[in-house]
Design a protein around this motif. Structure first.
Motif, PDB file in Angstrom:
ATOM      1  N   UNK A 232       0.832  -1.202   0.000  1.00 24.46           N
ATOM      2  CA  UNK A 232       0.000   0.000   0.000  1.00 24.46           C
ATOM      3  C   UNK A 232       0.868   1.254   0.000  1.00 24.46           C
ATOM      4  N   UNK A 233       0.255   2.393  -0.332  1.00 30.37           N
ATOM      5  CA  UNK A 233       1.038   3.617  -0.499  1.00 30.37           C
ATOM      6  C   UNK A 233       1.723   4.086   0.784  1.00 30.37           C
ATOM      7  N   UNK A 234       1.137   3.896   1.995  1.00 32.67           N
ATOM      8  CA  UNK A 234       1.897   4.318   3.177  1.00 32.67           C
ATOM      9  C   UNK A 234       3.219   3.539   3.340  1.00 32.67           C
ATOM     10  N   UNK A 235       3.198   2.249   2.994  1.00 29.85           N
ATOM     11  CA  UNK A 235       4.425   1.461   3.101  1.00 29.85           C
ATOM     12  C   UNK A 235       5.445   1.910   2.056  1.00 29.85           C
ATOM     13  N   UNK A 236       4.983   2.188   0.849  1.00 30.15           N
ATOM     14  CA  UNK A 236       5.901   2.666  -0.188  1.00 30.15           C
ATOM     15  C   UNK A 236       6.463   4.047   0.175  1.00 30.15           C
ATOM     16  N   UNK A 237       5.633   4.874   0.795  1.00 27.88           N
ATOM     17  CA  UNK A 237       6.109   6.195   1.223  1.00 27.88           C
ATOM     18  C   UNK A 237       7.170   6.054   2.313  1.00 27.88           C
TER      19      UNK A 237
END
Length: 499
Positions: A232-237
């Motif tokens: 998910x995007x929080x992990x990629x961020x």
């Protein structure tokens, strides 16, 4: 660095053995936990991500707090901080043993890692200031040999404790066994270990330590949790934040060094080619090693039908080979030179991994000790050769008066890599299972990833050897540099806790 002086209290034989018992605690714990992974998974309904984190958070806490533990011992008394570390390790082991859920177990493992970072640096520091001459050399040899012994003891003891199911506690005994050991150390320590401290107190690099933790977590959490949360995007961020955080850490450490504060990762030392290459060795090799142990322990029990005792015994040939080659590695380095031995170790380990993959493919799903012995012994021999060169190479260009800071930096990266390795290889393993692969498929995919990482290390070693290699390094220089650097580094960190 604190130089030995005449007024330092001497360390007796009993005190040395008590210190070495303290050294065994965190090292045996690594092996025992690997053997207990499958029963923990079944008992607490742990996900693959939670199992990865259980191994990883211990190594990360150890790495982040390691240099701080050495400084606290210097400033407040090494025996006092050693005892505090042992006490905290015992409390954390108790919390692990009674944990009723994975979040509680993860928190207790984090506490265990921090406790290990408090007690481990005090061991070599006390040896350094409390012994002289032959007794000092003998103590260093014993210190170095404990790693191989701890590996074997941990594997065998862990399997026995889980299968014996003493008191109906199962895997919990793998943690609770630490309690009587901690109690014995605490009872004997005030009587047999002298109190020593640094004459001029050094500060703790709080900003550097905090930022290093942030950098490691920004890599660890996304890698470990990515498959479960579909990247998910929080992990990629969070993963993307690792680069700017690393740059921020570098700037902070430069300012700390200019102010005369002892930084956690001294920029002046990081500019040395040997230190940078030492970091490359630490990241690639130790991540492979911890990931290998994590994956194979899960595979042998989860897919190979082995009991914890059988899985623990399966690693005995590897541990014996590692211990024997560790004793012989200085002679090999004398004959070939440290970089060539590193390359030899990488190649032997890679051959062992290929042989293990071939063996598993042909004996699965019924692997046994006899079938695994030869390939795992090759892996143990290669591992010992690489470990024997790690500090020799990493400290090669460091002036003697900076050996403590250099060894602390290398040890910090080494322990962080051990923590990250299980998350990285565990993710590869879990991804294969998630997409319908068998345990054998997952294990072979993990071994293939390790081979790629080791190949990267071979390329890096060839480039380093071409530019900075010193073939035929003399025996005295090699062993003396290793022992002296480790001893002078004692106030900041302990050498390799690799097994």
């Amino acid at each position: 660095m604190q130089a030995p002086h005449a007024s330092s209290p001497s360390l007796g034989r009993t005190g040395l053995y008590v210190l070495l018992a303290g050294q065994l605690l965190p090292q045996i714990d690594f092996s025992i936990v690997n053997v207990a992974l499958r029963p923990i998974e079944q008992s607490l309904h742990a996900t693959p991500t939670e199992l990865e984190l259980m191994v990883a958070v211990y190594g990360v806490a150890f790495a982040v707090c390691l240099a701080m533990g050495g400084r606290l011992g210097d400033n407040f008394g090494r025996r006092r901080v050693f005892n505090a570390g042992v006490l905290l390790f015992g409390i954390a082991s108790l919390l692990c043993g009674v944990a009723g859920s994975m979040p509680v177990l993860l928190g207790a493992r984090l506490l265990q890692g921090a406790a290990a970072a408090l007690l481990v640096p005090q061991i070599l520091a006390t040896i350094h200031v409390g012994l002289r001459g032959h007794a000092h050399a003998r103590a260093l040899a014993l210190f170095a040999s404990v790693g191989g012994m701890a590996f074997i003891i941990g594997q065998v003891l862990g399997g026995f404790l889980v299968d014996a199911d003493i008191g109906g506690l199962g895997w919990r005994n793998a943690f609770l066994i630490n309690l009587p050991v901690c109690a014995g150390i605490l009872a004997l320590s005030p009587r047999v270990i002298p109190e020593t401290r640094r004459q001029n107190a050094a500060g703790v690099d709080i900003p550097g330590t905090t930022l290093l933790a942030m950098v490691i977590l920004s890599i660890l959490l996304p890698v470990a949790m990515g498959p479960a949360f579909h990247w998910s995007w929080p992990l990629l961020a969070a993963l993307a934040a690792a680069a700017p955080l690393t740059l921020w850490l570098w700037q902070v450490e430069i300012r700390q060094e200019r102010r005369g504060v002892h930084p956690l990762l001294p920029p002046s030392l990081l500019r040395l080619p040997s230190v940078r290459f030492g970091f490359v060795v630490a990241v690639l090799f130790y991540a492979c090693w911890s990931g290998f142990m994590f994956v194979l322990a899960l595979a042998l029990q989860g897919g190979g039908g082995m009991t914890p005792t059988m899985a623990g015994n399966a690693f005995i040939p590897l541990g014996v080979a590692f211990s024997v080659m560790s004793l012989l590695s200085p002679r090999v380095v004398n004959a070939l030179g440290r970089t060539r031995v590193l390359l030899l170790g990488c190649l032997v380990q890679m051959v062992g991994m290929v042989a293990l993959a071939w063996t598993l493919r042909h004996v699965w799903p019924h692997p046994d000790l006899a079938a695994l012995a030869a390939p795992t012994m090759l892996i143990g021999i290669g591992n010992a050769l690489v470990v024997g060169c790690f500090y020799r190479i990493g400290l090669a260009d460091i002036p003697p008066d900076h050996a403590g800071a250099g060894s602390a930096a290398l040890a910090t990266v080494q322990q962080a890599s051990l923590g990250l390795g299980s998350a990285l290889l565990g993710t590869v393993f879990a991804q294969q299972l998630h997409h319908g692969g068998t345990y054998l498929d997952a294990t072979l995919a993990s071994l293939a990833t390790e081979l790629c990482m080791m190949a990267m290390l071979v390329v890096a070693a060839l480039v380093y050897h071409a530019r900075h290699g010193q073939p035929g390094l003399a025996a005295g220089a090699t062993s003396a540099a290793s022992a002296a650097s480790a001893a002078s580094a004692a106030s900041a960190a302990s050498p390799a806790q690799s097994s």
